[in-house]
Design an enzyme around this catalytic site. Sequence first.
Site, short mmCIF file in Angstrom:
data_model
loop_
_atom_site.label_atom_id
_atom_site.label_comp_id
_atom_site.label_asym_id
_atom_site.label_seq_id
_atom_site.Cartn_x
_atom_site.Cartn_y
_atom_site.Cartn_z
N TYR A 1 0.82 -1.21 0.00
CA TYR A 1 0.00 0.00 0.00
C TYR A 1 0.85 1.26 0.00
CZ TYR A 1 1.24 0.28 4.93
OH TYR A 1 1.94 0.37 6.10
N PHE B 1 2.20 9.60 3.66
CA PHE B 1 2.51 9.51 5.09
C PHE B 1 2.92 8.10 5.51
CE2 PHE B 1 -2.09 8.86 4.69
CZ PHE B 1 -2.28 7.67 5.39
N ASP B 2 2.67 7.10 4.67
CA ASP B 2 3.05 5.73 5.02
C ASP B 2 3.01 4.89 3.74
OD1 ASP B 2 3.76 3.50 6.41
OD2 ASP B 2 1.79 3.14 7.30
N TYR C 1 -9.16 8.13 10.84
CA TYR C 1 -8.68 8.50 12.18
C TYR C 1 -9.54 9.58 12.84
CZ TYR C 1 -4.62 5.68 11.08
OH TYR C 1 -3.79 4.64 10.75
N PHE D 1 -5.65 5.67 -0.29
CA PHE D 1 -4.73 4.53 -0.28
C PHE D 1 -4.74 3.84 -1.63
CE2 PHE D 1 -5.51 5.00 4.25
CZ PHE D 1 -4.29 4.69 4.82
N ILE E 1 -7.92 0.53 10.18
CA ILE E 1 -9.02 1.51 10.14
C ILE E 1 -10.23 0.90 9.42
CG2 ILE E 1 -7.48 3.51 10.23
CD1 ILE E 1 -7.74 3.79 7.22
#
Length: 356
Positions: free
Chosen positions: A276, A286-287, A331, A348, A305
């Site tokens: 991902y 961010f990730d 979040y 994502f 999530i």
Amino acid sequence: MFRGFWGLKIVPGKTYSQTVDASFRLSNAALGATVEDDSRTSVVLTVDDKSFVLCSLTPGSIEQQTLDIGLTEGEEITFETQGNNEVHLTGNFIAEDMDSDSDYDSEEDGDEMDLSDLSPEELKELIDEGLIDPETLLEDMEDGNYDSDDAEADMRIREITDEDEQELVEELESEEEPVPVPETEVKIKKQAKKAELKRKAEEEEAAKPKKSKAKKDEVKKVKEEVKEEPKKTKEEAKKEAKKAKTIELQGGVVAEVKKEGTGAGVKKGARVGMYYIGKLASGKVFDQNTKGKPFWFRLGASEVIKGWDVGIVGMKKGGERRLTIPAAMAYGKRGAPPDIPPNATLVFDIRLVDYK
């Protein structure tokens, strides 16, 4: 090989940064003896300014997680948690094997080259590369240390005497120098060759059947009509395909199917391995996890999530989707500082590597 125990207790709201001075392996994460609430707590590791979620722990559901992560000497790392519960990390320091190099050196020093097994070609190549000294080789031959039945090999490696060198010089000096071709003659030949090629090209062009202008216009018109019609069909097909590949899911999650994949669609309760890339609506990453070991979790068990639990159901092995997840399914109002602000819509790009 492992040596010594390594451990760290992470208190909520604090970060633990260090430069690794001795390599170690992180093998387990567990909740502390007492818990503050029943909400999920995630363990986050930052390496060289890139943050990764190692695991998520939930009291009464998942209270510890086995890990297999090696951290090497010199890396800048930071541990922290996102949640209200204390987490304990444990592992082992990794000992370096210092004997392997010396063993290798001793084996290497013990190897000796047996020249008697080499062909003349191989001997010549070693001499040319400077790996064998011809004078030393000749001395070995005279002492009987070198056994060769091939007279040609001896001739190739024999030392060149002053007499041999003088003969070679005289032979080279006696050779006649090539007579240079006049520059004018070269230019004339080139021009004649160009003229001949041009004449042949003109003859070939004249031999081709000439089409009338009317015929050419008619062919051109037919080609344009044929070209124009498929364009419309392709554009319409693209629009229809795009519309059919966008799915609206529970909680306002939107899944855009990039690739269908193969096999049966995955269902809740299965363990899924994912690649991902997570981005904010602004496009800032961010990730991510795009290679190596996939990120595994149980689908529908609130280990990730809500947007993921909803958006991955039905994907096939090898399938790819883009999930647009509103804050309520991600979040929420709190966000996940410092990377994810409050009320953030997340995007994502995901790929289902495998599932069990």
